[in-house]
Design a protein around this motif. Sequence first.
Motif, mmCIF file in Angstrom:
data_model
loop_
_atom_site.group_PDB
_atom_site.id
_atom_site.type_symbol
_atom_site.label_atom_id
_atom_site.label_comp_id
_atom_site.label_asym_id
_atom_site.label_seq_id
_atom_site.Cartn_x
_atom_site.Cartn_y
_atom_site.Cartn_z
ATOM 1 N N GLN A 38 -16.326 18.428 65.385
ATOM 2 C CA GLN A 38 -15.135 19.265 65.343
ATOM 3 C C GLN A 38 -15.512 20.647 65.860
ATOM 4 O OE1 GLN A 38 -13.239 19.185 61.398
ATOM 5 N NE2 GLN A 38 -14.507 17.417 60.873
ATOM 6 N N PHE A 96 -9.862 20.119 60.160
ATOM 7 C CA PHE A 96 -8.581 20.246 60.870
ATOM 8 C C PHE A 96 -8.194 18.961 61.594
ATOM 9 C CE2 PHE A 96 -11.550 21.501 64.270
ATOM 10 C CZ PHE A 96 -11.024 20.843 65.376
ATOM 11 N N ILE A 97 -9.159 18.107 61.900
ATOM 12 C CA ILE A 97 -8.877 16.876 62.634
ATOM 13 C C ILE A 97 -7.980 15.916 61.861
ATOM 14 C CG2 ILE A 97 -11.030 17.010 63.917
ATOM 15 C CD1 ILE A 97 -12.169 14.853 62.038
ATOM 16 N N ARG A 116 -2.069 16.793 61.650
ATOM 17 C CA ARG A 116 -1.411 17.022 62.943
ATOM 18 C C ARG A 116 -0.673 18.349 62.905
ATOM 19 N NH1 ARG A 116 -3.857 15.957 66.428
ATOM 20 N NH2 ARG A 116 -2.097 15.934 67.879
ATOM 21 N N HIS A 176 -4.325 22.920 66.105
ATOM 22 C CA HIS A 176 -5.731 23.048 65.695
ATOM 23 C C HIS A 176 -6.183 24.498 65.605
ATOM 24 C CE1 HIS A 176 -5.950 18.853 65.829
ATOM 25 N NE2 HIS A 176 -6.657 18.642 66.924
ATOM 26 N N SER A 177 -5.811 25.296 66.600
ATOM 27 C CA SER A 177 -6.328 26.665 66.654
ATOM 28 C C SER A 177 -5.753 27.548 65.558
ATOM 29 C CB SER A 177 -6.040 27.284 68.026
ATOM 30 O OG SER A 177 -4.641 27.345 68.266
ATOM 31 N N TRP A 215 -10.448 29.455 66.185
ATOM 32 C CA TRP A 215 -11.082 28.986 67.428
ATOM 33 C C TRP A 215 -12.004 30.105 67.875
ATOM 34 C CZ3 TRP A 215 -9.861 24.058 67.645
ATOM 35 C CH2 TRP A 215 -10.327 23.284 68.715
ATOM 36 N N GLY A 230 -5.241 22.307 72.174
ATOM 37 C CA GLY A 230 -5.562 22.681 70.795
ATOM 38 C C GLY A 230 -4.496 23.502 70.118
ATOM 39 N N TYR A 235 -11.345 11.844 66.018
ATOM 40 C CA TYR A 235 -10.336 11.576 64.996
ATOM 41 C C TYR A 235 -10.532 10.185 64.406
ATOM 42 C CZ TYR A 235 -8.342 15.467 67.591
ATOM 43 O OH TYR A 235 -8.162 16.667 68.222
#
Length: 804
Positions: free
Chosen positions: A142, A150-151, A154, A157-158, A162, A346, A376
């Motif tokens: 990750q 975070f994976i 849904r 992600h950022s 990040w 992301g 994932y």
Amino acid sequence: MKTTLNGNWILYIPHLDMEIPGTVPGSVYNDLLNEQVIPNPFYRMNEYEVREWMRHDYVYKRTFIKQKSDYDIYLVCEGIDTLSEIYINQHHIGSTNNMHRCYRFLVNSFLNDGENTIEIRLLSPITFIEMKEEACPYNFYQAGDAMRGFIHLRKGHSMFGWDWGPQLPDAGLWRDIYLHESSNGYIDYIQLKQVHKTNQVTLNYKIHIKDSDQPKINVKIMNPDGQVIHQSNQLENEFIINKPKLWWPIGLGNQDLYQIEIELIGHHSNDQKNEKFGLKTSRIKIENDQYGSSFTYVHNGVEMFLKGANYIIEDNIIGRTSIEKTRLLLEHAVQANHNAIRIWGGGLYPSNDFYAMCDELGLIVWQDFMFACAFYNLEDNQWLETVEQEIKDNVKRLSNHPSLSILCGNNENETAIVDWNVPSLEVSKKMYLELYENLIPKWLGELDNKIPYWPSSPSSGGGFDRPNFDGKGDMHYWGVWHGNEPIEYYRKVFPRFMSEFGIQSFPDIDTVKTFAEPQDFHIYSKVMKSHQKNKTANKKIIAYMRKMFKYPKKFEDILYVSQLIQAEGVRYGVEHFRRNYGRCMGSIYWQLNDCWPVASWSSIDYEGRWKALHYHSKKFYQPILLSIEENKRKMTASIVITNDLLEGFEGHIVWEVIQIDGKLIESGKKQVSINPQEASLIYKKELNQYRNLKNQVVFYAKLVDKSNQLITDNMVTFVQDKDLTLVKDYINIEVHQNNDQVEITLVSPTLKRFVQLKYKDMIFSDNFFHLLPNKAKVVTMISSDEKISDIYNDIIVKSLIDTY
């Protein structure tokens, strides 16, 4: 019939037993900020305190009036961030677990006749990802700057952090929410297919209806002039459009848009859907050639060089985003001669408005699916089920936008398998292939999707076959910057399509002042380091600075020179890629924008201020480019003209060897005739005889058309800027009003490198430019209400020599 639930809600904060006003669409952080419950998370180091507020749950609630009905009433939630339980009149009607989806719930049986209550309980995303990560049987790779786990959710992600963004995983009802009442189902989506022949397009449409046994519809299609060209009551039909007006990217033609209007007829309430679309063909040309295998975007049969930048989320505080800010950002991209934009995997799938703006502006959109720098767990069935719906929701929602031209499975996950020494390698490979090379193509096939699909970025086409190879597919090149290689190393790679590369810089001093105090004005202060998420970046900036420039005296000048490093580095790469037109057919630099005030790779900072890079991109992305490939060791300069246009160009070049003190040593002129869509070596100049003057001379060239109007110009040196013998004298300026434009004329007796103008937050026609000795330079800005005397007194003008 739709009844909006947007507007004023109450946000209940359970851990404080407190209620405050809430706004929908919006977000928790934004509402907490508006009521001063939390401090500004972007100020100094408040991020870490505010992050912890997302360990708690929150509740949005309100009342609404709705009469009971014999017909179907749906609650439609176009965007909930992210984990929620939804209650109407204290009855649980559904749950959500995906920020990227639209949810629809049938709610007739839960409604009162009259006043009703709705509560949406938002569950802590941090608690969820930590729990899921602990339970995960695999040690998946990750992205290291994000919160681990975070994976499993849904969500953008950022938002969990990040290497350019804060760990501020906001929550909220971030898109429209409404009640939809219908007696005959609802329109799910419109599917359009086009078959193009010479001066003719056969258009097939299919209307997908849900929850209706015998749908009755009216279909109307209008041309770009608003004239009705087709009417029908068929769910599926096709007709021929003669003399079609095609949709073209900016620079190649008009952005003509047709419109389809669908009315689903019911006994009580009709459903309607209107969409604009463009007539076009698009494909990626992949053919073996002398360099390997091509990767060329082809639009309406025309091969295009795509020029643009990568787009990330616009604000970590989701409630602060707006259509107006997005439009301005995209307009700024177009002003800097971008014709494409890549939606990085992301972040978020942008709104319909985003793509409509790209349609109008003529921007080609490369759309990543929202998977980036991670692997994932496909054994999590709930995760996999919601991902399938996410892919289908967004393809159905967006596929008729003519700007949407490339779909991509993920960002950097294939190259991670090959190059990054990821843990859990075998299971990661297996799940990677299943998701991006089996399931997503299968889901797209079920939708009969016609938009080109590419499995990963970078990739050579899949199957872990040299995914970041410069002879095939698209490439991310990070030897410059992450690998500490000098900018000259861009010339060692010959990508077929460069979809990521870049160099960091600090934002403008006025942007820094929004989050830092004077005592923080040192790049290694705790506050500045907190707004620098790439752990080794400051060291890299200083290293590149020492290679290229003298070390500046002041904090403000360090920020300025960092932007010169970034602008010059990316320019160096782009000019090389464009000199190799045909071999390389794309340059998408990292990155266009910021999501908070930070040191990053962006060309426009969080406050909307153009960095030097954005002004440079206006030059190195112009349709006709004059670039000069200098060889410092051999003292040679090769002038290359790159012409992206569909028509040829005739004019002439003028070149000059100039001393810094203004002395013209040598000059020449040459007529040129440039073919369309070609890069041509025009002239090569040997300058070895000036070797003893290499610290004092520059080579300048300009291209003018047949009427002697300047098209473009450029300049190279034969030593690094730190070794030029620049002179610290004056720049004379004059300011004049010309209708709604202010003209600023600058003259200097000696060469000035990287002249920067600053006046409030105005955008200039040119900036960070080189001012030739004794030659007037006119720069304009749009302003009709500023006093000329104020501009003259307050404008700031500086150049590189002023930083020593």
